[in-house]
Design an enzyme around this catalytic site. Structure first.
Site, PDB file in Angstrom:
ATOM      1  N   TYR A  22       0.796  -1.235   0.000  1.00 31.58           N
ATOM      2  CA  TYR A  22       0.000   0.000   0.000  1.00 31.58           C
ATOM      3  C   TYR A  22       0.826   1.280   0.000  1.00 31.58           C
ATOM      4  CZ  TYR A  22      -3.786  -3.261   0.986  1.00 31.58           C
ATOM      5  OH  TYR A  22      -4.686  -4.291   0.894  1.00 31.58           O
ATOM      6  N   HIS A  99      -8.543   1.947  -5.816  1.00 23.84           N
ATOM      7  CA  HIS A  99      -7.760   1.036  -4.976  1.00 23.84           C
ATOM      8  C   HIS A  99      -6.290   1.379  -5.137  1.00 23.84           C
ATOM      9  CE1 HIS A  99     -11.284  -1.391  -4.254  1.00 23.84           C
ATOM     10  NE2 HIS A  99     -11.542  -1.303  -5.556  1.00 23.84           N
TER      11      HIS A  99
HETATM   12  C1  DQA Z   1      -7.722  -1.985  -1.256  1.00 22.30           C
HETATM   13  C2  DQA Z   1      -7.760  -3.412  -1.795  1.00 22.30           C
HETATM   14  C3  DQA Z   1      -8.661  -4.298  -0.938  1.00 22.30           C
HETATM   15  O1  DQA Z   1      -8.660  -5.619  -1.456  1.00 22.30           O
HETATM   16  C4  DQA Z   1      -8.164  -4.335   0.483  1.00 22.30           C
HETATM   17  O2  DQA Z   1      -9.056  -5.098   1.285  1.00 22.30           O
HETATM   18  C5  DQA Z   1      -7.967  -2.986   1.056  1.00 22.30           C
HETATM   19  C6  DQA Z   1      -7.359  -1.955   0.223  1.00 22.30           C
HETATM   20  C7  DQA Z   1      -6.702  -1.120  -2.006  1.00 22.30           C
HETATM   21  O3  DQA Z   1      -6.773   0.107  -1.868  1.00 22.30           O
HETATM   22  O4  DQA Z   1      -5.817  -1.631  -2.683  1.00 22.30           O
HETATM   23  O5  DQA Z   1      -8.229  -2.735   2.226  1.00 22.30           O
HETATM   24  O6  DQA Z   1      -9.008  -1.412  -1.433  1.00 22.30           O
END
Ligand code: DQA
Length: 152
Positions: A22, A99
């Protein structure tokens, strides 16, 4: 133009949460970037995060009273929540799904989004840039809609 940036569960931990997936920016860093970008683009941006599905639904309902559109990262609820999908379908303002990670390069359960079909569009896999690109796309989409209305 007024816009809501809505973040779902666990995104409050950005910066320390699995940074290899992330990134190292905190949620506050990302929000600041979006507020600044909003100013550049002539939009007032309000940022909100919740770990609770009902609170996210309430924020979407509330947004229909004051916002022109929403940039939404529903986190894990993306893959499970019929209720969030129904809320997006109900509010009648454009929602851009974002995402940070490329969910299609990850576990199979992340390949399904229950909300994509009711969103205007989606940006993913580009880290914090998914949000800035999502915001730019939302502003341009709303501007297009405004100028089309003026022409007709
Ligand atoms: C997310 C991707 C999702 O699968 C995950 O559960 C998240 C973050 C992303 O920003 O990449 O919490 O939404």
């Amino acid at each position: 133009m007024k816009l809501l940036i809505l973040h779902g569960p666990n995104l409050n931990l950005l910066g320390t949460r699995e940074p290899e997936i992330y990134g190292s920016m905190t949620l506050e860093d990302i929000n600041q970037k979006l507020i600044e970008l909003g100013k550049e683009l002539g939009a007032e941006v309000k940022c909100l995060q919740s770990n609770h599905e009902g609170a996210l639904i309430d924020a979407l309902h509330d947004a229909r009273m004051w916002a022109n559109g929403v940039v939404f990262n529903p986190g894990g609820y993306t893959h499970t929540s019929v209720a969030l999908r129904d809320a997006i379908a109900a509010i009648g303002i454009p929602v851009i799904e974002v995402h940070l990670s490329n969910v299609y390069a990850r576990e199979d359960f992340r390949h399904t989004s229950l909300i994509s079909a009711v969103c205007k569009g989606k940006v993913l896999g580009l880290g914090w840039r998914s949000y800035t690109l999502g915001l730019r796309a939302l502003v341009e989409t709303l501007e297009d809609a405004g100028s089309n209305r003026k022409q007709s």
